[in-house]
Design a protein around this motif. Structure first.
Motif, PDB file in Angstrom:
ATOM      1  N   LEU A 492     -82.171  36.791   4.921  1.00  0.00           N
ATOM      2  CA  LEU A 492     -81.237  35.577   5.362  1.00  0.00           C
ATOM      3  C   LEU A 492     -79.932  35.618   5.121  1.00  0.00           C
ATOM      4  CD1 LEU A 492     -83.659  32.858   3.644  1.00  0.00           C
ATOM      5  CD2 LEU A 492     -83.298  33.206   6.086  1.00  0.00           C
ATOM      6  N   ARG A 493     -79.532  36.933   4.207  1.00  0.00           N
ATOM      7  CA  ARG A 493     -78.063  37.114   4.278  1.00  0.00           C
ATOM      8  C   ARG A 493     -77.456  37.758   5.730  1.00  0.00           C
ATOM      9  NH1 ARG A 493     -75.899  40.308  -1.011  1.00  0.00           N
ATOM     10  NH2 ARG A 493     -74.114  39.685   0.082  1.00  0.00           N
ATOM     11  N   VAL A 494     -78.437  38.108   6.624  1.00  0.00           N
ATOM     12  CA  VAL A 494     -77.883  38.551   7.851  1.00  0.00           C
ATOM     13  C   VAL A 494     -77.579  37.570   8.807  1.00  0.00           C
ATOM     14  CG1 VAL A 494     -78.430  39.962  10.018  1.00  0.00           C
ATOM     15  CG2 VAL A 494     -79.142  40.805   7.631  1.00  0.00           C
ATOM     16  N   ASP A 495     -76.377  37.415   9.453  1.00  0.00           N
ATOM     17  CA  ASP A 495     -75.941  36.484  10.059  1.00  0.00           C
ATOM     18  C   ASP A 495     -76.677  36.462  11.664  1.00  0.00           C
ATOM     19  OD1 ASP A 495     -74.712  34.422  12.005  1.00  0.00           O
ATOM     20  OD2 ASP A 495     -72.772  35.513  11.770  1.00  0.00           O
ATOM     21  N   GLY A 496     -77.609  35.376  11.634  1.00  0.00           N
ATOM     22  CA  GLY A 496     -78.637  35.059  12.695  1.00  0.00           C
ATOM     23  C   GLY A 496     -77.982  34.880  14.000  1.00  0.00           C
ATOM     24  N   THR A 497     -77.004  34.326  14.186  1.00  0.00           N
ATOM     25  CA  THR A 497     -76.050  34.130  15.388  1.00  0.00           C
ATOM     26  C   THR A 497     -75.932  35.312  16.230  1.00  0.00           C
ATOM     27  OG1 THR A 497     -73.982  34.026  14.471  1.00  0.00           O
ATOM     28  CG2 THR A 497     -75.226  31.880  14.141  1.00  0.00           C
ATOM     29  N   GLU A 498     -75.804  36.468  15.568  1.00  0.00           N
ATOM     30  CA  GLU A 498     -75.618  37.770  16.367  1.00  0.00           C
ATOM     31  C   GLU A 498     -77.118  38.181  16.795  1.00  0.00           C
ATOM     32  OE1 GLU A 498     -73.096  40.490  14.513  1.00  0.00           O
ATOM     33  OE2 GLU A 498     -72.137  38.914  13.318  1.00  0.00           O
ATOM     34  N   MET A 499     -78.024  37.558  16.495  1.00  0.00           N
ATOM     35  CA  MET A 499     -79.462  38.173  17.031  1.00  0.00           C
ATOM     36  C   MET A 499     -79.830  37.148  17.921  1.00  0.00           C
ATOM     37  SD  MET A 499     -80.909  39.423  13.582  1.00  0.00           S
ATOM     38  CE  MET A 499     -80.786  37.770  12.693  1.00  0.00           C
ATOM     39  N   CYS A 500     -79.229  36.475  18.818  1.00  0.00           N
ATOM     40  CA  CYS A 500     -79.978  35.478  19.468  1.00  0.00           C
ATOM     41  C   CYS A 500     -80.077  36.151  21.147  1.00  0.00           C
ATOM     42  CB  CYS A 500     -79.124  34.230  19.876  1.00  0.00           C
ATOM     43  SG  CYS A 500     -78.660  33.179  18.380  1.00  0.00           S
ATOM     44  N   ASP A 501     -80.787  36.915  21.058  1.00  0.00           N
ATOM     45  CA  ASP A 501     -81.052  37.903  22.398  1.00  0.00           C
ATOM     46  C   ASP A 501     -82.738  37.897  22.778  1.00  0.00           C
ATOM     47  OD1 ASP A 501     -81.496  39.592  24.049  1.00  0.00           O
ATOM     48  OD2 ASP A 501     -80.252  41.430  23.047  1.00  0.00           O
ATOM     49  N   PRO A 502     -83.092  37.346  23.673  1.00  0.00           N
ATOM     50  CA  PRO A 502     -84.417  37.381  24.286  1.00  0.00           C
ATOM     51  C   PRO A 502     -84.909  38.650  24.679  1.00  0.00           C
ATOM     52  CG  PRO A 502     -82.990  36.234  25.697  1.00  0.00           C
ATOM     53  CD  PRO A 502     -82.046  36.489  24.745  1.00  0.00           C
ATOM     54  N   TYR A 503     -84.007  39.406  24.725  1.00  0.00           N
ATOM     55  CA  TYR A 503     -84.390  40.657  25.385  1.00  0.00           C
ATOM     56  C   TYR A 503     -84.640  41.634  24.286  1.00  0.00           C
ATOM     57  CZ  TYR A 503     -83.195  38.337  29.526  1.00  0.00           C
ATOM     58  OH  TYR A 503     -83.038  37.339  30.654  1.00  0.00           O
ATOM     59  N   ARG A 504     -84.387  41.365  23.153  1.00  0.00           N
ATOM     60  CA  ARG A 504     -84.842  42.412  21.836  1.00  0.00           C
ATOM     61  C   ARG A 504     -85.635  41.542  20.976  1.00  0.00           C
ATOM     62  NH1 ARG A 504     -80.606  45.398  18.326  1.00  0.00           N
ATOM     63  NH2 ARG A 504     -82.597  46.794  18.176  1.00  0.00           N
ATOM     64  N   PHE A 505     -86.928  42.707  20.770  1.00  0.00           N
ATOM     65  CA  PHE A 505     -88.030  42.035  20.020  1.00  0.00           C
ATOM     66  C   PHE A 505     -87.768  42.431  18.510  1.00  0.00           C
ATOM     67  CE2 PHE A 505     -92.441  42.362  18.358  1.00  0.00           C
ATOM     68  CZ  PHE A 505     -92.812  41.147  18.307  1.00  0.00           C
ATOM     69  N   LYS A 506     -87.662  41.262  17.747  1.00  0.00           N
ATOM     70  CA  LYS A 506     -87.362  41.605  16.272  1.00  0.00           C
ATOM     71  C   LYS A 506     -86.476  42.898  16.019  1.00  0.00           C
ATOM     72  CE  LYS A 506     -92.262  40.225  14.967  1.00  0.00           C
ATOM     73  NZ  LYS A 506     -93.291  40.528  14.385  1.00  0.00           N
ATOM     74  N   PRO A 507     -85.070  42.457  16.343  1.00  0.00           N
ATOM     75  CA  PRO A 507     -84.042  43.736  16.418  1.00  0.00           C
ATOM     76  C   PRO A 507     -83.945  44.104  14.772  1.00  0.00           C
ATOM     77  CG  PRO A 507     -83.017  41.430  16.920  1.00  0.00           C
ATOM     78  CD  PRO A 507     -84.611  41.412  17.199  1.00  0.00           C
ATOM     79  N   LEU A 508     -83.975  42.999  14.030  1.00  0.00           N
ATOM     80  CA  LEU A 508     -83.689  43.584  12.647  1.00  0.00           C
ATOM     81  C   LEU A 508     -84.715  44.378  12.126  1.00  0.00           C
ATOM     82  CD1 LEU A 508     -82.160  40.555  10.675  1.00  0.00           C
ATOM     83  CD2 LEU A 508     -81.253  42.681  10.996  1.00  0.00           C
ATOM     84  N   LEU A 509     -85.947  44.257  12.140  1.00  0.00           N
ATOM     85  CA  LEU A 509     -86.847  45.205  11.806  1.00  0.00           C
ATOM     86  C   LEU A 509     -86.913  46.211  12.427  1.00  0.00           C
ATOM     87  CD1 LEU A 509     -89.486  45.309   9.761  1.00  0.00           C
ATOM     88  CD2 LEU A 509     -90.719  44.447  11.667  1.00  0.00           C
TER      89      LEU A 509
END
Length: 616
Positions: A492-509
């Motif tokens: 939750l410390r990671v800014d999720g607004t930078e991960m709104c990408d439908p073409y990347r699956f679970k980018p953080l993991l």
């Protein structure tokens, strides 16, 4: 329940607390005293399930999994007050209960995910805490139908509603709060966990996520020479297997095949097994397992509350038995991975508030993939309703059809529905409870993205807690490292607004596991789907399920129309949208039949052990 099922109760340092202990001690293996000599904790647990320490009159007990030692715990309570203990224990790795007695006060908490919970009840004039509601609920207690009808909502609505105890007079301690028993025995709550502010970019956050996950797995391996883990082929469970292979414990992976030949989980699981040559691998054919919806007409293990995933009750028990036969007593699964790392479209609303053009550009990808209508998407992005009003308005659509993936939803609240076979009285009861909750409701985070992610974590933890009781009935503890408090906070410390990408699956993991999981597995873009198992099980066991609609306890309570449920079971079923409603209803019905034939789950009168020991 089996003799090896652990439980504990916490008693205030008062005469009333000592008197209440008498009703629990006959079935307890352990009685741990306060500094005064009165009973502090009574219960039943194994030596590897608790770590205790003291510093002068202060005492602390950790029930569960962590890498902290007795010496660590002694330093935590040494020279501390309650506020200091709370601060020192906030970031401990693992999943556990903590109980502290200090200067006549007691401070106790579970986990923020709801995987470990606490309940309280007045027993003989004393407020007593327990990790299972049935421990402190008398055999004559009655079921609260208001809380019961809320369990029919699909998906669950909010933690305030879905986490209620089903027994009148027994109450839950909210997931992110601690219970404080004062010197006079009165109780108050103190919030110890809040979602952290998102202050890291994805690039800056992945190292912390990788470390938190490694520590979570190490916490399970710390006291066990053998551990096991699901190896479905999906990213979540596969990542845990590779992390577990780096510990000193013997690793057994476990996989079961789907009845759907089109499910490609097996191919990726095979890749993972080839890359884990030193682990032992168990693969079970679907034909060797009970089909979904099996044995719901028979009494199963006694559970604290209804099982949300009733369709897999028999299958789950069989999994646990097979895992226990490998010698493992602690089993890891990937539950919580989807909740933490998928569903990043929810952050579109947060991004729209900062950078509307960027949010609209990102939304185009989701529109193309999920066929979101442009106008409906724009309305969701621009919606500025507050949390409480959104919750109150949820009552207006309780009887609407379940929404589809092609319907955008970026709101505070899951579009929750009641099954079409609930009675008008049940509908009105649920609506009234939701409206009452909305009068004091507050979001779990300031913005919708982290709020919905944490809400999903809580829902997952509450469900997994009950599923873990099924595993315990076969002698195995089911654990979910993704639901650990430190893991959740780190994500939750990671800014999720930078991960709104439908073409990347679970980018953080994917980025966090880059040096742990083979790249050919992390390039996967598909996800296993199990509706074929549901269709096959429903077809095979249709006659049994129809028998469950006869003389329904839910119908006696005036909550369900059995004819409507029968029609849904008979079909036709062109998709799997109705399965959630069917199994939640049947899960509640079978639980009611169970508790009518026995005392509340884990009630002390049902426990047969009488041996006691006093712990130092």
């Amino acid at each position: 329940m089996p003799d090896n099922y652990p439980w504990f109760a916490v008693l205030p340092d008062t005469r009333a607390g000592a008197a209440a202990a008498h009703s629990l001690e006959p079935t307890a293996d352990h009685v741990v005293p306060h500094h005064s000599g009165r009973p502090w904790i009574v219960g039943r647990w194994g030596a590897d399930e608790v770590t205790m320490a003291h510093a002068g009159p202060a005492r602390i007990a950790l029930f569960g999994h962590s890498t902290v030692t007795t010496a660590d715990l002694s330093r935590i309570v040494g020279g501390a007050d309650i506020a200091t203990v709370e601060e020192r224990t906030h970031d401990l790795p693992g999943c556990f209960h903590l109980v502290v007695t200090l200067d006549g006060q007691i401070w106790a908490r579970g986990s923020a995910s709801g995987m470990r919970r606490l309940f309280h009840r007045e027993v003989g004039g004393a407020t007593v805490l327990a990790d299972h509601c049935g421990v402190i609920t008398s055999p004559g207690a009655s079921v609260d139908e208001r809380s019961l009808v809320l369990r029919l909502l699909n998906p669950p609505l909010t933690e305030d509603l879905e986490a209620r105890c089903l027994w009148r007079g027994t109450h839950p301690v909210p997931a992110c709060t601690a219970a404080v028993l004062e010197r006079d025995g009165t109780m108050r709550t103190s919030q110890w966990w809040r979602p952290v502010e998102a202050d890291r970019s994805p690039a800056d956050g992945v190292a912390g996520i990788a470390e938190a996950l490694a520590d979570a797995v190490a916490a399970r391996a710390a006291h066990h020479s053998t551990i096991s883990a699901d190896l479905s082929g999906g990213w979540d469970s596969t990542s845990l297997c590779f992390l577990a292979s780096r510990t000193n414990s013997r690793l057994v992976t476990y996989r079961w095949d789907s009845t759907d030949d089109g499910n490609d989980d097996g191919a990726y699981a095979a890749l993972a097994r080839d890359a884990l040559p030193h682990a032992e691998h168990q693969v079970v054919r679907s034909s060797d397992l009970p089909l979904w919806f099996a044995d719901l007409d028979t009494l199963g293990p006694v559970l604290d509350e209804p099982l949300r995933w009733a369709r897999v009750r028999a299958t789950t028990v069989e999994h646990a038995r097979r895992i226990a036969a490998t010698g493992s007593r602690v089993h890891l699964n990937g539950q919580g991975g989807d909740e933490l790392f998928a569903g990043n479209s929810m952050y579109l609303h947060d991004l729209f508030g900062r950078r509307p053009l960027a949010a609209w550009q990102r939304a185009k990808g989701y529109r193309a993939m999920l066929r979101w209508p442009a106008l409906a998407t724009l309305r969701q992005l621009g919606d500025r309703k507050g949390y409480a009003s959104s919750l109150a308005r949820a009552t207006e659509s309780l009887d609407a059809p379940l929404i589809k993936l092609s319907t955008p939803n970026l709101g505070w609240i899951n579009p929750s529905r009641l099954p079409p076979w609930v009675t008008p009285d049940a509908h009105d009861m649920a609506a009234a409870e939701i409206r009452a909750s909305a009068t004091h409701a507050a979001p779990l985070a300031l913005r919708r993205g982290p709020h919905t992610k944490y809400q999903a974590v809580r829902t997952s933890g509450l469900g997994m807690r009950v599923l873990a009781q099924l595993y315990r009935s076969a002698g195995v503890e089911l654990t979910s490292p993704y639901l650990d408090d430190v893991v959740v906070s780190t994500v939750l410390r990671v800014d999720g607004t930078e991960m709104c990408d439908p073409y990347r699956f679970k980018p953080l993991l994917a980025d966090a596991m880059r040096d742990v999981v083979p790249s050919e597995i992390l390039t996967r873009r598909t996800k296993g789907e199990f509706s074929a198992d549901a269709f096959a099980g429903l077809k095979r066991h249709k006659a049994t399920l129809l028998e469950l609609t006869e003389d329904m306890r839910l119908a006696r309570m005036g909550l369900v129309d059995p004819d409507g449920l029968r029609s849904a079971i008979i079909g036709p079923h062109t998709d799997s949208t109705m399965f959630g409603h069917i199994e939640s209803t049947l899960g509640i019905e079978t639980w009611l039949r169970q508790v009518q034939r026995s005392a509340p789950a884990l009630a002390p009168t049902d426990l047969n052990r009488t041996r006691k020991a006093t712990c130092p």
